[in-house]
Scaffold this active site. Structure first.
Site, short mmCIF file in Angstrom:
data_model
loop_
_atom_site.label_atom_id
_atom_site.label_comp_id
_atom_site.label_asym_id
_atom_site.label_seq_id
_atom_site.Cartn_x
_atom_site.Cartn_y
_atom_site.Cartn_z
N ASP A 168 27.02 22.07 -24.99
CA ASP A 168 27.58 23.29 -25.57
C ASP A 168 28.95 23.52 -24.94
O ASP A 168 29.20 23.11 -23.80
CB ASP A 168 26.65 24.46 -25.30
CG ASP A 168 27.08 25.72 -26.03
OD1 ASP A 168 27.78 25.59 -27.04
OD2 ASP A 168 26.74 26.82 -25.57
N ASN A 210 2.75 -4.34 7.88
CA ASN A 210 2.78 -3.47 6.69
C ASN A 210 3.07 -2.02 7.06
O ASN A 210 3.79 -1.32 6.34
CB ASN A 210 1.45 -3.56 5.94
CG ASN A 210 1.35 -4.80 5.08
OD1 ASN A 210 2.37 -5.38 4.71
ND2 ASN A 210 0.14 -5.22 4.77
N ASP A 263 7.43 -2.67 7.29
CA ASP A 263 7.60 -2.57 5.84
C ASP A 263 7.93 -1.14 5.42
O ASP A 263 8.94 -0.89 4.76
CB ASP A 263 6.32 -3.02 5.12
CG ASP A 263 6.24 -4.54 5.00
OD1 ASP A 263 7.14 -5.21 5.54
OD2 ASP A 263 5.29 -5.03 4.39
N GLU A 285 0.82 -1.21 0.00
CA GLU A 285 0.00 0.00 0.00
C GLU A 285 0.85 1.26 0.00
O GLU A 285 0.49 2.27 -0.60
CB GLU A 285 -0.92 0.02 1.24
CG GLU A 285 -1.87 -1.15 1.33
CD GLU A 285 -1.27 -2.33 2.10
OE1 GLU A 285 -0.04 -2.42 2.17
OE2 GLU A 285 -2.04 -3.16 2.60
#
Length: 647
Positions: free
Chosen positions: A46, A469, A473, A4
């Site tokens: 350049d 999560n 995570d 997510e």
């Protein structure tokens, strides 16, 4: 299955990378340009101001009667004229040469739109540095009084196609006399000259004179001087209406003078030429070498004479042989298909027009190269827009080029481009690390729940997976996005532009690492269940100790695995620096996980049961296993890579 927080983490990593680039004078306008920078394989640059300092200084003035050196550097008008070739300063010849030098610089200063100002004790320029260098040189030789006599009454402006500029001026000491003053590329301006001033006398320009002048241009160009020729033409009239080919309006002002350039810029008198030096930036040679090491081709594109461009390019290490240089006129004889076939032969493009730049960029892109193009003028906008990475100049660049560019250099420095490429590679590597870590972690969660369901027991509850999560995570993945560059980041060849995110074995790495974490977590669950019941049996239903140990193992396994992700192939123990943010993420995640397990009311909310220190140690010990196992696989992968190179 899809993390997510992935989109948010990638955006944060890109934004922080853009912020770091801005701190190093590379202002990236679009986040996706960072990824493109990392795969750049050709930089078309350049010369003036990017590869060189853009501090133009007139060092040589060559007239038909002799040559002098002008001392002093920069834009402070402090210096003097020094005779060369053994000419005595007190001799009559020296006076003749000095008069011709003054006449040359007067023409160059009048046919000029630059301005030199002194503010707070510092000399500042307005306009083109090349033009201002003529003003500075004129002041050094005390030509000011003669210049102030003239008032401009008409102008034929410089363009990259014409390669010259002319003005019509009125002499205040003789209002009945107008004079055309012109400056431009010597080979171009010379074609409009039919006379030459030698020793104060004007005579016909011979073919021998032309060859001598062109030979001098070649000599100065080979010494890295930019050359500009100066010429004039007395009109012998004080009325613009009496000048052949010039029309005036009712107010007596010149109208459409640029359309009558051919009539005005004719029968000119050659005065002489100047040699202007623009020293290369000291840091550019190292940057060109670094770019070459990284598999990035540096290409110089300039409007200068071919020999001047070759001399500078050799000094910077851009080319080894003059055959690697080509002129714009030679490009005109090649079709787009022929140029695409031969574009790799050339590292220097001299005397180019704006349309040539677009063709060069498109030719490289046809060869599959990811091309960066620098520019500062309005005419450079099409080539900047055509390139994969358009780079505008922040100091000398026009608003048009800045608006179409993907990146703007605040210091107009080539070294900044190379540094930005390195930063782009670092950011792309870190994005891959974060993706690898997140997908491997989520894969282990999905596989773990799937296998446990097939075997008839509950590995974790949804709230446990949500905690993992959010905590174990996201924070390590964000910390991986802040990882420093690996030692070899600028020693690898550019990645192919069509490579997917899973190229280079990343898909395989995610698969085996996800399976590894799954196996370790399942083993921890089974051990916890067996310690709970006091004997070995395959778990069924829900085991409180097994679930608690599995949660702790998976949480810490992912934290420890984030250290593996600091490099896809290198050993984590060989990396020279430490990621302090990653260590903080590990410590923070360990503390939060421990709080969830040990604080009674929180543990009850999560459905955890107290575990013994033995179980706690076993869970952590199993989690640590992810590091040596991945290290062994990396060692095998490195050995396989070395064997492939040898073959």
């Amino acid at each position: 299955a899809v993390p997510e927080g992935l989109a948010a983490i990638l955006t944060v990593v890109l934004a922080l990378g853009v912020q770091r680039m801005a701190a190093h004078n590379a202002i990236v306008k679009k986040l996706h340009s960072v990824e493109t920078l990392g795969s750049a394989s050709v930089i078309c640059s350049d010369k003036t101001g990017t590869l060189t300092r853009n501090e133009m200084t007139v060092e040589r003035v060559v007239t038909p009667s002799g040559e002098v050196q002008i001392t002093g550097t920069g834009y402070a008008p402090e210096g003097r004229m020094v005779m060369t070739g053994g000419v005595s300063p007190e001799s009559e010849q020296a006076q003749i040469v000095a008069d011709e030098v003054v006449a040359t610089l007067v023409a160059g200063t009048l046919a000029n739109d630059g301005e030199l100002r002194e503010e707070n004790g510092r000399w500042e320029i307005v306009g083109d540095p090349t033009e201002v260098s003529l003003i500075v040189a004129a002041r050094k030789v005390k030509a000011d009084r003669k210049i102030k006599r003239y008032t401009r009454v008409g102008e034929i402006p410089f363009t990259s196609e014409r390669k010259r500029m002319s003005i019509i001026a009125k002499d205040s000491t003789d209002s009945d006399k107008l004079t055309v003053f012109a400056k431009g590329a010597p080979d171009v301006l010379l074609s409009y000259c039919t006379r030459i001033r030698v020793g104060g006398q004007v005579r016909k320009l011979t073919e021998g004179d032309r060859q001598s002048i062109l030979a001098t241009v070649e000599r100065l160009s080979s010494e890295a001087y930019r050359t500009l020729g100066e010429a004039c033409r007395p009109l012998e009239t004080g009325s613009l209406a009496d000048v052949p080919g010039v029309s005036v309006n009712a107010a007596g002002q010149v109208s459409d003078i640029a359309d009558q350039a051919e009539a005005i810029e004719t029968d000119l008198i050659w005065n002489g030429m100047v040699g202007i030096i623009d020293p290369p930036r000291t840091e550019v040679r190292d940057s060109v070498t670094e770019a070459h090491r990284a598999g990035i081709r540096t290409v110089m594109i300039t409007g200068d004479h071919k020999d001047t461009a070759v001399a500078i390019a050799k000094e910077l290490g851009i080319l080894d042989d003059p055959s690697q240089a080509v002129t714009g006129s030679a490009l005109d004889s090649l079709s787009d298909e022929e140029l695409a076939k031969e574009v790799e032969k050339y590292s220097v493009y001299a005397r180019v027009q704006p349309e040539h730049k677009v063709r060069i960029v498109n030719a490289w892109r046809k060869r599959g190269a990811v091309t960066a193009m620098t520019g500062d003028g309005v005419n450079d906008a099409p080539s900047i827009k055509s390139a994969d990475i358009g780079v505008g100049m922040g100091i000398t660049g026009t608003d048009v080029t800045k608006n179409v560019a993907d990146m703007v250099l605040a210091d107009d420095n080539f070294a900044t481009i190379v540094g930005a490429v390195g930063e782009g590679r670092r950011i792309y590597d870190n994005i891959r690390k974060a993706i690898q870590f997140l997908l491997a972690s989520n894969m282990s969660e999905v596989l773990g729940v799937f296998v446990a369901t097939l075997l008839g027991f509950t590995l974790m509850n949804p709230v446990h997976l949500l905690f993992i999560n959010l905590i174990t995570d996201c924070f390590p993945a964000l910390a991986l996005g802040l990882e420093r560059e690996e030692p070899d980041v600028m020693e690898r060849p550019p990645r192919p532009s069509d490579d997917g995110i899973f190229a280079g074995g990343l898909g395989w790495d995610i698969a085996y690492q996800g399976i590894l974490i799954t196996v370790i977590t399942l083993v921890s669950y089974i051990i916890g269940h067996c310690m709970e019941v006091g004997y070995f049996e395959m778990p069924k239903g829900v085991s409180d100790d097994g679930m608690t140990m599995a949660f702790l193992t998976m949480s810490m396994c992912e934290i420890f695995h984030s250290f593996n992700m600091r490099s896809q192939r290198r050993s984590v123990f060989s990396l020279p620096s430490h990621n302090k943010v990653l260590w903080l993420a590990m410590i923070g995640s360990l503390l939060l996980t421990t709080v969830v397990l040990e604080v009674p009311f929180i543990a009850n909310a999560f459905g955890f049961t107290p575990v013994s220190w033995t179980e706690y140690g076993i869970a952590l010990g199993l989690a640590v296993l992810v590091i040596p196992v991945v290290e062994i696989v990396k060692a095998c992968q490195r050995a396989h890579g070395r064997r492939k190179k040898q073959l």
